[in-house]
Design an enzyme around this catalytic site. Structure first.
Site, PDB file in Angstrom:
ATOM      1  CB  CYS A  53      -6.325   2.434  -1.646  1.00 42.11           C
ATOM      2  SG  CYS A  53      -4.935   3.193  -0.793  1.00 42.11           S
TER       3      CYS A  53
ATOM      4  CG  ASP B 146      -2.225   0.708  -3.176  1.00 41.49           C
ATOM      5  OD1 ASP B 146      -1.102   1.211  -2.943  1.00 41.49           O
ATOM      6  OD2 ASP B 146      -3.243   0.999  -2.516  1.00 41.49           O
ATOM      7  CG  ASN B 147      -1.527   4.307  -4.241  1.00 46.59           C
ATOM      8  OD1 ASN B 147      -2.539   3.764  -3.807  1.00 46.59           O
ATOM      9  ND2 ASN B 147      -0.678   4.920  -3.442  1.00 46.59           N
TER      10      ASN B 147
ATOM     11  NE  ARG C 257      -5.338  -1.522  -1.945  1.00 50.78           N
ATOM     12  CZ  ARG C 257      -4.376  -2.154  -1.253  1.00 50.78           C
ATOM     13  NH1 ARG C 257      -4.560  -3.389  -0.881  1.00 50.78           N
ATOM     14  NH2 ARG C 257      -3.263  -1.539  -0.926  1.00 50.78           N
TER      15      ARG C 257
ATOM     16  CB  SER D 202      -6.939   3.360   4.443  1.00 49.61           C
ATOM     17  OG  SER D 202      -6.925   3.254   3.039  1.00 49.61           O
TER      18      SER D 202
ATOM     19  CE  LYS E 202      -6.090   0.063   1.650  1.00 54.07           C
ATOM     20  NZ  LYS E 202      -5.355   1.334   1.691  1.00 54.07           N
TER      21      LYS E 202
ATOM     22  CG  HIS F  24      -9.595   0.341   0.640  1.00 52.11           C
ATOM     23  ND1 HIS F  24      -8.600   1.289   0.519  1.00 52.11           N
ATOM     24  CD2 HIS F  24     -10.692   1.012   1.070  1.00 52.11           C
ATOM     25  CE1 HIS F  24      -9.061   2.471   0.872  1.00 52.11           C
ATOM     26  NE2 HIS F  24     -10.339   2.333   1.203  1.00 52.11           N
TER      27      HIS F  24
ATOM     28  CG  HIS G  48      -2.007   3.800   3.669  1.00 54.54           C
ATOM     29  ND1 HIS G  48      -2.455   4.619   4.676  1.00 54.54           N
ATOM     30  CD2 HIS G  48      -2.790   4.067   2.593  1.00 54.54           C
ATOM     31  CE1 HIS G  48      -3.465   5.345   4.216  1.00 54.54           C
ATOM     32  NE2 HIS G  48      -3.683   5.039   2.945  1.00 54.54           N
TER      33      HIS G  48
ATOM     34  CG  ASP H 105      -2.091   0.896   1.087  1.00 48.67           C
ATOM     35  OD1 ASP H 105      -2.156   1.643   0.093  1.00 48.67           O
ATOM     36  OD2 ASP H 105      -2.976   0.860   1.965  1.00 48.67           O
ATOM     37  CG  ASP H 106      -0.239   4.716  -0.044  1.00 51.86           C
ATOM     38  OD1 ASP H 106      -1.021   4.199  -0.864  1.00 51.86           O
ATOM     39  OD2 ASP H 106      -0.596   5.590   0.778  1.00 51.86           O
TER      40      ASP H 106
ATOM     41  CE  LYS I  78      -3.047   7.465  -1.405  1.00 54.74           C
ATOM     42  NZ  LYS I  78      -3.071   6.762  -0.097  1.00 54.74           N
TER      43      LYS I  78
END
Ligand code: MG
Length: 476
Positions: free
Chosen positions: A77, A275-276, A81, A155, A130, A132, A223, A37-38, A296
């Site tokens: 996010c 994811d980003n 996903r 998140s 996660k 989401h 994240h 995540d991130d 992001k």
């Protein structure tokens, strides 16, 4: 609850889980999909990081393939996903932005996820981390093809400890399948989650070693708010962000060691991505996009281009590198082909990149163009070959702004973006707008954009698409 207690609780809860016993179907590989995540393009040693030690991921790249031009569908996010799991642009499946605890939206049950596709082929399917894609009980992973699930429904910053808006969020739950395991996740619990999710992956692999399996490991890190377990706090000497990455890397190491121990190396495709890009307003608690512009929440490369490493000894040439633009939407059709599974019965956007993975010298670039939607359905940019075209819109930047520190974010300012053409092979940082020099290229890319707009619309042009499918809405 201490991290050790958390792990004990999660393992006890496992006793109640029993996947359907199915014989090994026509041989496809086991699949472990690790989706951070991130995590930024520049956050791994094998992508140039000098501060984040990632020996396990570096070894995974040395034993497999590393993609230099790999993209998510969206720089945020939930949207990202939804594309990963359906093989379709998020705009096509109706999931935009990041869902929160007040949302009733989730992934539509009429979509076919990678887990559903593999379960139908006899795979055991599990997930930790996660989700989401809808947090109401009927929207959780076990209702989208996963036999079991342990994780956060959205998140990890959507909780009463949020630095800017603590009153905006209810207590953050930790979910086991579709019931609440811990109703109010504390900082202590968060510090144990990376290890708990990795332990669940390892336990799942051991339990299902005699049959084909798919495990989706989605760490809620890096994240914000950043948490590492006590064993990793201060370990790197480069700050908490690097400590967090080191613990994620150790999770990957646990998974790889388990596959080796069980003799499953040659039967297992392991994929690692994010994811980003990095959440730059968090300053020292954000990752790095390396040489890429922005992060992001933007369709500059720093928001949408991510690391991607794939390892499958005997099938993927060790130490290979691919430069063809590919994307998370390609994972579903690629795995479907390997598992001899039919594709979903509705249009998807991904392509089988098996030839790229295997190092086929005749492999063709899988996409004529990749399209980047963001916000309320704005087609903000596209990439075709070496070219990237941005359409006029408003992005955001931290350049010239006071930076965030210690877990408190700085404030973005708006960044006006015009019709901007970049040659990514010569200018990876998107610094020289060549639109005026290459009107022919702009025209060609505009035509590709128009074709996609006819399908998915474009709110920048007030245009509706004819192929957008609705998100699911919880009925309870
Ligand atoms: Mg993210």
């Amino acid at each position: 609850m201490q991290p050790s207690t958390l792990r004990a609780a999660a393992l006890i809860a496992l006793v109640a889980i029993a996947g359907p016993a199915t014989a090994r179907a026509a041989e496809g590989p086991n699949v472990v999909l690790i989706y951070c995540d991130d995590l930024g393009y520049g956050d791994l040693g094998c992508y140039g990081s000098k501060t984040c030690p990632t020996p396990n991921l570096d070894r995974m790249a040395a034993e497999g393939v590393r993609f230099t031009d790999f993209y998510v569908s969206s720089p945020v996010c939930s949207a990202s996903r939804s594309a990963l799991l359906t093989g379709a642009y998020h705009e096509r499946v109706g999931i935009r932005g990041a869902l929160g605890p007040k949302d009733r939206k989730g992934l539509n049950h009429s979509e076919t996820t990678l887990a559903e596709l593999l379960r139908a082929r006899g795979y055991a399917t599990g997930m930790a981390g996660k989700w989401h894609l809808g947090h109401r009980p009927s929207q959780l992973p076990i209702h989208h093809g996963f036999d079991e699930y342990l994780g956060l429904p959205y998140s990890n910053d959507m909780w009463p400890h949020h630095p800017d808006s603590p009153k905006s969020f209810p207590p953050l739950p930790l979910i086991e399948c579709d019931r609440v395991l811990i109703a109010d996740v504390t900082p202590e619990v968060q510090s144990g989650l990376t290890a708990a999710f990795a332990d669940r992956a390892v336990e799942f692999i051991r339990r299902n070693q005699a049959r084909p399996f798919f495990f989706y490991l989605a760490p809620d890190m890096p994240h914000v708010p950043l948490f590492a377990s006590p064993a990793f706090e201060g370990r790197t000497g480069h700050g908490r962000y690097a400590d967090v990455i080191a613990e994620i890397d150790a999770s990957v190491g646990k998974v790889l060691a388990t596959l080796k121990e069980l003799g499953l190396d040659d039967k297992t495709l392991v994929i690692f991505s994010s994811d980003n890009g990095p959440w730059l307003s968090y300053g020292d608690h954000a990752g790095s996009a390396g040489p890429l512009r922005e992060g992001k929440g933007t369709c500059f490369e720093g928001g949408i281009r991510v690391p991607m490493i794939a390892r499958w000894p005997g099938q993927i040439p060790a130490g290979s590198t691919r430069h063809e633009p590919a994307a998370t939407i390609d994972i579903l059709p690629t795995v479907a082909a390997l598992a001899h599974a039919p594709l979903p019965d509705r249009p998807i956007d991904g392509r089988d990149i098996g030839p790229l993975l295997r190092g086929d010298p005749h492999a063709q670039p899988p996409h004529d163009a990749l399209f980047f939607y963001y916000g309320d359905g704005q087609l903000q940019a596209l990439r075709s070959g070496r070219w990237k075209l941005h359409f006029p819109h408003t992005a955001r930047t931290m350049i010239g702004q006071p930076t965030g520190h210690g877990g408190r974010p700085g404030k973005y300012k708006p960044l006006p973006v015009g019709l901007e053409l970049y040659d990514l092979e010569a200018d990876i940082g998107e610094t020289r707008n060549l639109a005026a020099d290459h009107p022919d290229v702009v025209r060609k890319l505009e035509a590709k954009a128009d074709a996609m707009r006819a399908q998915l619309g474009d709110s920048l042009k007030h245009q509706a698409g004819n192929a957008v499918r609705p998100a699911g809405v919880a009925q309870e």
